[in-house]
Design a protein around this motif. Structure first.
Motif, short mmCIF file in Angstrom:
data_model
loop_
_atom_site.label_atom_id
_atom_site.label_comp_id
_atom_site.label_asym_id
_atom_site.label_seq_id
_atom_site.Cartn_x
_atom_site.Cartn_y
_atom_site.Cartn_z
N LEU A 16 74.04 -83.42 -51.23
CA LEU A 16 73.28 -83.70 -51.45
C LEU A 16 72.05 -84.78 -50.63
O LEU A 16 72.42 -85.43 -49.74
CB LEU A 16 72.91 -84.58 -52.95
CG LEU A 16 73.37 -83.23 -53.78
CD1 LEU A 16 73.50 -84.39 -55.00
CD2 LEU A 16 73.31 -82.76 -54.50
N CYS A 18 69.49 -87.52 -51.67
CA CYS A 18 69.40 -88.71 -53.34
C CYS A 18 67.57 -89.09 -52.07
O CYS A 18 68.34 -89.85 -51.49
CB CYS A 18 69.96 -89.11 -53.77
SG CYS A 18 71.72 -88.26 -54.60
N ASN A 87 78.89 -87.57 -56.71
CA ASN A 87 77.84 -87.32 -56.92
C ASN A 87 77.85 -86.49 -58.40
O ASN A 87 77.24 -86.11 -58.90
CB ASN A 87 76.35 -86.87 -55.86
CG ASN A 87 76.95 -85.44 -55.85
OD1 ASN A 87 77.35 -85.06 -56.39
ND2 ASN A 87 77.14 -85.64 -54.83
N VAL A 89 78.64 -83.37 -58.72
CA VAL A 89 78.71 -81.78 -58.63
C VAL A 89 79.42 -80.62 -58.46
O VAL A 89 79.64 -79.87 -58.59
CB VAL A 89 77.16 -81.80 -56.82
CG1 VAL A 89 76.68 -79.65 -57.14
CG2 VAL A 89 75.51 -82.25 -57.21
N ASP A 119 66.69 -84.75 -61.55
CA ASP A 119 66.31 -84.46 -61.04
C ASP A 119 65.69 -84.92 -59.49
O ASP A 119 65.30 -84.34 -58.47
CB ASP A 119 66.46 -82.91 -61.74
CG ASP A 119 67.23 -82.38 -62.32
OD1 ASP A 119 68.35 -82.54 -62.62
OD2 ASP A 119 67.17 -81.39 -63.13
N ARG A 122 67.36 -86.61 -57.34
CA ARG A 122 68.72 -85.65 -57.21
C ARG A 122 68.05 -84.37 -56.20
O ARG A 122 69.04 -83.84 -55.50
CB ARG A 122 70.00 -86.28 -57.15
CG ARG A 122 70.84 -88.20 -57.59
CD ARG A 122 71.66 -88.20 -58.20
NE ARG A 122 72.22 -89.67 -58.02
CZ ARG A 122 72.90 -90.03 -57.31
NH1 ARG A 122 73.53 -89.44 -56.92
NH2 ARG A 122 73.20 -91.47 -57.49
N VAL A 126 70.29 -80.61 -59.95
CA VAL A 126 71.81 -81.63 -60.23
C VAL A 126 72.23 -82.12 -61.43
O VAL A 126 73.47 -82.51 -61.94
CB VAL A 126 71.73 -82.72 -59.26
CG1 VAL A 126 72.70 -83.67 -59.02
CG2 VAL A 126 70.98 -81.90 -57.74
N THR A 130 76.08 -82.15 -62.99
CA THR A 130 76.63 -83.78 -62.92
C THR A 130 77.03 -83.90 -63.97
O THR A 130 78.12 -84.66 -64.58
CB THR A 130 75.59 -84.54 -62.89
OG1 THR A 130 75.26 -84.22 -61.20
CG2 THR A 130 76.30 -86.10 -62.26
#
Length: 344
Positions: A16, A18, A87, A89, A119, A122, A126, A130
């Motif tokens: 990601l 972020c 994170n 994902v 979202d 990040r 996401v 998550t």
């Protein structure tokens, strides 16, 4: 005695980007520790701390590191208590089960608001991934901690974030108050709470804790929360268990250290004051370095130095360092709600 905390960024690689990332995580460093070096570091951790240590494997995204499960298994064999910070994902049911089998006790997952807010910070989609990752961890029998980053964009959602953490079955919601560093300094430089907003949010955390029994609320670098808790305890009001079981206030160099992917050691993940490199020095030598000795003394300056709560708060050393260039200076975010001068 509370366990010593080590935050080990096993890679800078991340899936990601972020907006608020203090580390500007993206591609791995060229000189990240090899598997052999990682094993040697685990040996040093075990020999230095015995079983009085808790190691959090973070990143970047630690699951991007191909030998992660080997590192976890080796750490478990050496009797080290291991936690994963992700994170969320990549946390499928299969991955969560493998983490449990390899030796992870707990997973820390960041949720920074309701779906739209998370979202925005990040990336699109996401939040749902998550949440699925968090549920997968619970299904695998892993303990869960949610660690939101509170900033101007989501401060109004603090209670909703804790609701989400509670709904997911997290044992703890660990609040981090945003400091503009790394990618965050470029993407959202003005997102830090001011001293009034910060004080209000810290006070809100106690109010939220007081009306909830299924989740513990704590902070990472909001050392002033310990002032709130001490006052409540002295008044005979309830306080969470960690108040009695953890190193109080700013733990940088006192109850924790941080190891970068290349072995550089700093007092906390955000305090970029290098005390040594774990491939060149033993952890015992690093713990006896000037940086760590200074921090352990808590001989802080300015208002922090004359405050009656110096020993249970001490002020955030990261904010002091970024504001003045001196990691022993006063915390610029503290205000009169928390400060009480020692009566001489």
């Amino acid at each position: 005695m509370p366990k010593y905390n080590i935050n080990w960024n096993v890679t800078r690689e991340c899936n990601l980007k972020c907006k608020h990332c203090y580390y500007d995580a993206s591609a791995p460093l060229e000189d990240e520790l090899s598997t052999v070096q990682a094993f040697a570091l685990i040996d040093d951790i075990a020999e230095t701390f015995g079983d009085d240590v808790r190691v959090t494997l973070g990143g970047g995204e630690p699951l991007m590191r191909k030998d992660l499960f080997e590192i976890i298994k080796y750490g478990k064999e050496r009797g080290v208590s291991l936690v994963l910070a992700s994170n969320g994902v990549m946390l499928t049911e299969d991955v969560a089960a493998r983490l449990k089998d390899a030796g992870i006790d707990e997973v820390i997952i960041a949720i920074d608001g309701t779906q739209k807010t998370h979202d925005y910070i990040r990336g699109n989609g996401v939040f749902e991934r998550t949440v699925r990752g968090a549920l997968a961890c619970k299904a695998a029998g892993l303990d869960l901690v949610i660690d939101p980053c509170i900033m101007k964009q989501n401060e109004g959602e603090t209670a909703k974030i804790i609701d989400i953490a509670e709904h997911l079955g997290a044992r703890q919601c660990r609040i981090f108050h945003y400091i503009a560093m790394g990618r965050g300094e470029i993407e959202i430089p003005d997102a830090e709470l001011n001293s009034v907003q910060y004080a209000q949010n810290v006070m809100q955390l106690y109010e939220e804790q007081n009306r909830r029994s299924r989740i513990e609320i704590c902070t990472t670098q909001a050392c002033q929360y310990w002032v709130v808790l001490q006052r409540k305890a002295e008044a005979g009001l309830p306080v969470p268990d960690f108040y009695y079981n953890e190193v109080p206030g700013c733990r940088a160099g006192i109850g924790m250290l941080s190891i970068k992917p290349n072995g550089d050691v700093v007092p906390c993940p955000l305090l970029e004051v290098k005390a040594g490199n774990a491939t060149e020095m033993s952890l015992r030598e690093i713990l006896n370095s000037d940086v760590f000795v200074n921090l352990k003394s808590r001989e802080v300056k300015g208002k922090c130095g004359i405050c009656k709560f110096k020993d249970i708060c001490g002020g955030c050393r990261v904010r002091a360092y970024l504001h003045t260039g001196d990691y022993m200076a006063e915390d610029p975010l503290c205000n009169e709600l928390f400060f009480e001068e020692v009566q001489r």
